[in-house]
Design a protein around this motif. Sequence first.
Motif, PDB file in Angstrom:
ATOM      1  N   VAL A  34       0.841  -1.197   0.000  1.00 34.08           N
ATOM      2  CA  VAL A  34       0.000   0.000   0.000  1.00 34.08           C
ATOM      3  C   VAL A  34       0.876   1.247   0.000  1.00 34.08           C
ATOM      4  O   VAL A  34       1.882   1.319   0.707  1.00 34.08           O
ATOM      5  CB  VAL A  34      -0.937   0.001   1.229  1.00 34.08           C
ATOM      6  N   TYR A  35       0.493   2.237  -0.791  1.00 37.65           N
ATOM      7  CA  TYR A  35       1.234   3.501  -0.858  1.00 37.65           C
ATOM      8  C   TYR A  35       0.251   4.656  -0.806  1.00 37.65           C
ATOM      9  O   TYR A  35      -0.939   4.502  -1.076  1.00 37.65           O
ATOM     10  CB  TYR A  35       2.086   3.573  -2.133  1.00 37.65           C
ATOM     11  N   GLY A  36       0.758   5.827  -0.437  1.00 33.69           N
ATOM     12  CA  GLY A  36      -0.079   7.017  -0.353  1.00 33.69           C
ATOM     13  C   GLY A  36       0.576   8.043   0.535  1.00 33.69           C
ATOM     14  O   GLY A  36       1.779   7.993   0.789  1.00 33.69           O
ATOM     15  N   ASN A  37      -0.217   8.981   1.013  1.00 30.32           N
ATOM     16  CA  ASN A  37       0.306  10.086   1.794  1.00 30.32           C
ATOM     17  C   ASN A  37       0.741   9.619   3.187  1.00 30.32           C
ATOM     18  O   ASN A  37      -0.049   9.070   3.944  1.00 30.32           O
ATOM     19  CB  ASN A  37      -0.773  11.167   1.931  1.00 30.32           C
ATOM     20  N   GLU A  38       2.000   9.848   3.531  1.00 30.43           N
ATOM     21  CA  GLU A  38       2.533   9.475   4.837  1.00 30.43           C
ATOM     22  C   GLU A  38       3.733  10.358   5.160  1.00 30.43           C
ATOM     23  O   GLU A  38       4.293  11.027   4.296  1.00 30.43           O
ATOM     24  CB  GLU A  38       2.956   8.000   4.864  1.00 30.43           C
ATOM     25  N   ALA A  39       4.130  10.347   6.424  1.00 29.83           N
ATOM     26  CA  ALA A  39       5.294  11.122   6.840  1.00 29.83           C
ATOM     27  C   ALA A  39       6.576  10.449   6.369  1.00 29.83           C
ATOM     28  O   ALA A  39       6.657   9.225   6.268  1.00 29.83           O
ATOM     29  CB  ALA A  39       5.310  11.249   8.366  1.00 29.83           C
ATOM     30  N   VAL A  40       7.578  11.245   6.074  1.00 28.77           N
ATOM     31  CA  VAL A  40       8.894  10.717   5.714  1.00 28.77           C
ATOM     32  C   VAL A  40       9.646  10.383   6.991  1.00 28.77           C
ATOM     33  O   VAL A  40       9.683  11.170   7.935  1.00 28.77           O
ATOM     34  CB  VAL A  40       9.689  11.753   4.888  1.00 28.77           C
ATOM     35  N   GLY A  41      10.236   9.199   7.036  1.00 31.18           N
ATOM     36  CA  GLY A  41      10.978   8.785   8.223  1.00 31.18           C
ATOM     37  C   GLY A  41      11.555   7.398   8.042  1.00 31.18           C
ATOM     38  O   GLY A  41      11.609   6.872   6.922  1.00 31.18           O
ATOM     39  N   VAL A  42      11.961   6.792   9.132  1.00 27.60           N
ATOM     40  CA  VAL A  42      12.614   5.483   9.055  1.00 27.60           C
ATOM     41  C   VAL A  42      11.656   4.401   8.565  1.00 27.60           C
ATOM     42  O   VAL A  42      12.101   3.357   8.084  1.00 27.60           O
ATOM     43  CB  VAL A  42      13.206   5.073  10.422  1.00 27.60           C
ATOM     44  N   ARG A  43      10.341   4.631   8.690  1.00 31.09           N
ATOM     45  CA  ARG A  43       9.364   3.617   8.288  1.00 31.09           C
ATOM     46  C   ARG A  43       8.661   3.935   6.966  1.00 31.09           C
ATOM     47  O   ARG A  43       7.823   3.164   6.518  1.00 31.09           O
ATOM     48  CB  ARG A  43       8.311   3.447   9.389  1.00 31.09           C
ATOM     49  N   SER A  44       8.965   5.062   6.361  1.00 35.11           N
ATOM     50  CA  SER A  44       8.254   5.436   5.135  1.00 35.11           C
ATOM     51  C   SER A  44       8.636   4.541   3.961  1.00 35.11           C
ATOM     52  O   SER A  44       9.682   3.884   3.949  1.00 35.11           O
ATOM     53  CB  SER A  44       8.510   6.908   4.796  1.00 35.11           C
ATOM     54  N   HIS A  45       7.754   4.538   2.963  1.00 43.84           N
ATOM     55  CA  HIS A  45       7.906   3.658   1.803  1.00 43.84           C
ATOM     56  C   HIS A  45       8.631   4.373   0.660  1.00 43.84           C
ATOM     57  O   HIS A  45       8.792   5.582   0.653  1.00 43.84           O
ATOM     58  CB  HIS A  45       6.535   3.167   1.344  1.00 43.84           C
ATOM     59  N   VAL A  46       9.027   3.570  -0.323  1.00 49.71           N
ATOM     60  CA  VAL A  46       9.926   4.065  -1.364  1.00 49.71           C
ATOM     61  C   VAL A  46       9.338   5.238  -2.150  1.00 49.71           C
ATOM     62  O   VAL A  46      10.054   6.214  -2.450  1.00 49.71           O
ATOM     63  CB  VAL A  46      10.337   2.921  -2.324  1.00 49.71           C
ATOM     64  N   MET A  47       8.073   5.201  -2.501  1.00 49.15           N
ATOM     65  CA  MET A  47       7.493   6.299  -3.285  1.00 49.15           C
ATOM     66  C   MET A  47       7.487   7.594  -2.487  1.00 49.15           C
ATOM     67  O   MET A  47       7.765   8.673  -3.029  1.00 49.15           O
ATOM     68  CB  MET A  47       6.080   5.947  -3.743  1.00 49.15           C
ATOM     69  N   THR A  48       7.172   7.501  -1.207  1.00 49.36           N
ATOM     70  CA  THR A  48       7.197   8.672  -0.331  1.00 49.36           C
ATOM     71  C   THR A  48       8.594   9.261  -0.277  1.00 49.36           C
ATOM     72  O   THR A  48       8.775  10.487  -0.382  1.00 49.36           O
ATOM     73  CB  THR A  48       6.752   8.274   1.087  1.00 49.36           C
ATOM     74  N   ASP A  49       9.589   8.399  -0.116  1.00 50.98           N
ATOM     75  CA  ASP A  49      10.978   8.868  -0.030  1.00 50.98           C
ATOM     76  C   ASP A  49      11.424   9.525  -1.330  1.00 50.98           C
ATOM     77  O   ASP A  49      12.070  10.581  -1.319  1.00 50.98           O
ATOM     78  CB  ASP A  49      11.905   7.701   0.309  1.00 50.98           C
ATOM     79  N   TRP A  50      11.088   8.910  -2.449  1.00 51.97           N
ATOM     80  CA  TRP A  50      11.491   9.473  -3.741  1.00 51.97           C
ATOM     81  C   TRP A  50      10.857  10.845  -3.976  1.00 51.97           C
ATOM     82  O   TRP A  50      11.538  11.774  -4.422  1.00 51.97           O
ATOM     83  CB  TRP A  50      11.080   8.530  -4.871  1.00 51.97           C
ATOM     84  N   ILE A  51       9.577  10.970  -3.698  1.00 55.57           N
ATOM     85  CA  ILE A  51       8.899  12.251  -3.920  1.00 55.57           C
ATOM     86  C   ILE A  51       9.516  13.334  -3.050  1.00 55.57           C
ATOM     87  O   ILE A  51       9.762  14.459  -3.500  1.00 55.57           O
ATOM     88  CB  ILE A  51       7.383  12.113  -3.658  1.00 55.57           C
ATOM     89  N   GLU A  52       9.794  12.990  -1.802  1.00 58.95           N
ATOM     90  CA  GLU A  52      10.430  13.950  -0.897  1.00 58.95           C
ATOM     91  C   GLU A  52      11.784  14.402  -1.430  1.00 58.95           C
ATOM     92  O   GLU A  52      12.100  15.593  -1.465  1.00 58.95           O
ATOM     93  CB  GLU A  52      10.598  13.315   0.485  1.00 58.95           C
ATOM     94  N   GLN A  53      12.602  13.445  -1.872  1.00 62.09           N
ATOM     95  CA  GLN A  53      13.932  13.765  -2.399  1.00 62.09           C
ATOM     96  C   GLN A  53      13.839  14.581  -3.686  1.00 62.09           C
ATOM     97  O   GLN A  53      14.584  15.544  -3.884  1.00 62.09           O
ATOM     98  CB  GLN A  53      14.719  12.471  -2.653  1.00 62.09           C
ATOM     99  N   CYS A  54      12.900  14.202  -4.544  1.00 61.42           N
ATOM    100  CA  CYS A  54      12.744  14.901  -5.823  1.00 61.42           C
ATOM    101  C   CYS A  54      12.310  16.351  -5.627  1.00 61.42           C
ATOM    102  O   CYS A  54      12.803  17.265  -6.308  1.00 61.42           O
ATOM    103  CB  CYS A  54      11.742  14.175  -6.709  1.00 61.42           C
ATOM    104  N   LEU A  55      11.388  16.564  -4.716  1.00 64.24           N
ATOM    105  CA  LEU A  55      10.909  17.917  -4.460  1.00 64.24           C
ATOM    106  C   LEU A  55      11.992  18.795  -3.830  1.00 64.24           C
ATOM    107  O   LEU A  55      12.048  20.002  -4.084  1.00 64.24           O
ATOM    108  CB  LEU A  55       9.679  17.878  -3.548  1.00 64.24           C
ATOM    109  N   LYS A  56      12.854  18.186  -3.025  1.00 63.02           N
ATOM    110  CA  LYS A  56      13.874  18.960  -2.333  1.00 63.02           C
ATOM    111  C   LYS A  56      15.127  19.191  -3.172  1.00 63.02           C
ATOM    112  O   LYS A  56      15.694  20.286  -3.171  1.00 63.02           O
ATOM    113  CB  LYS A  56      14.265  18.256  -1.027  1.00 63.02           C
ATOM    114  N   THR A  57      15.571  18.156  -3.884  1.00 65.64           N
ATOM    115  CA  THR A  57      16.877  18.235  -4.561  1.00 65.64           C
ATOM    116  C   THR A  57      16.833  17.916  -6.055  1.00 65.64           C
ATOM    117  O   THR A  57      17.851  18.022  -6.740  1.00 65.64           O
ATOM    118  CB  THR A  57      17.876  17.285  -3.892  1.00 65.64           C
ATOM    119  N   LYS A  58      15.658  17.483  -6.533  1.00 65.12           N
ATOM    120  CA  LYS A  58      15.495  17.035  -7.920  1.00 65.12           C
ATOM    121  C   LYS A  58      16.346  15.802  -8.221  1.00 65.12           C
ATOM    122  O   LYS A  58      16.623  15.482  -9.377  1.00 65.12           O
ATOM    123  CB  LYS A  58      15.835  18.166  -8.909  1.00 65.12           C
TER     124      LYS A  58
END
Length: 294
Positions: A152-176
Amino acid sequence: FFASVHAKFDVKKGGVLVLGSGGLIGSSMATWLESHDYSVLHVKNRRHIDLRVRGNLDQFNDTASFVVFLACEVGGAKFLENSASNTQIQILHNNLRIYDAVFPWLEERKIPFIFASTYLHSQASSYGAIKRAGEIWVQQLSLGKTARFWNVYGNEAVGVRSHVMTDWIEQCLKTKKASALTSGHEVRQFLFADDAANALGTMMAMMANGEELEQATDLSTGKWTPIRAVGEELQKQLPCDISFNDAEKAKKRTRVSPNLKTKFHQRWQPKVDITEGLRLMIESKSTANPKQEL
């Protein structure tokens, strides 16, 4: 597990208690329930009410008519596959304590419920073992049903338990730029959180109506997608360079296909594909308030 029929009951005579309503699936579940005019009772996370402690659910003795049991020491692959022994013991220890407090409470109060499990229940891992134990407990109680989720994927906080799509979106928005832990050639089936919530709501309604339902119901799209393909789709929607670690293969998982040919699946079908799901996640980043499940 064979299909069985529950006696009818009235869900709306009280509230639907969502254990883990602050998490990935739980927040979508709470929204779904509210939009369908159910009274929602919350255990958001451990800071709200610690489900490891017996007696903490007694405040819901007279108000909960149904329970959606989502709370779990869980996370994405980076957490679940962490080789550190303390992490694996933590998964076992905390979830066993949750079970030891929640299942006896459900049994004593005779409250019907749905227990969230995973397609990894048969895997030789701490997470697989703990979910397998939960499924057995559910079956023995004869009060609830199990929902088995596929990634399951969707809106969640970024952290040690977050999933790959969440992590990628966070990284992309911050650093491209974003990086993957593996080569990305592994394939997975993905399910958007809103579709997961709709599935749980459908299961609850079928149980309340006394309709036939499998002891364990598989919840997935049935579509196998390489992790690389997810990254490629994300790059179409966000200016981002995602690098894969070609030297690192993902931890091997036995491919288990979901059973999507039950009476339940004649009633429920997922609506959100990966393209739309990623778009919704990106859109929600600026407006939503994601929370961690525990």
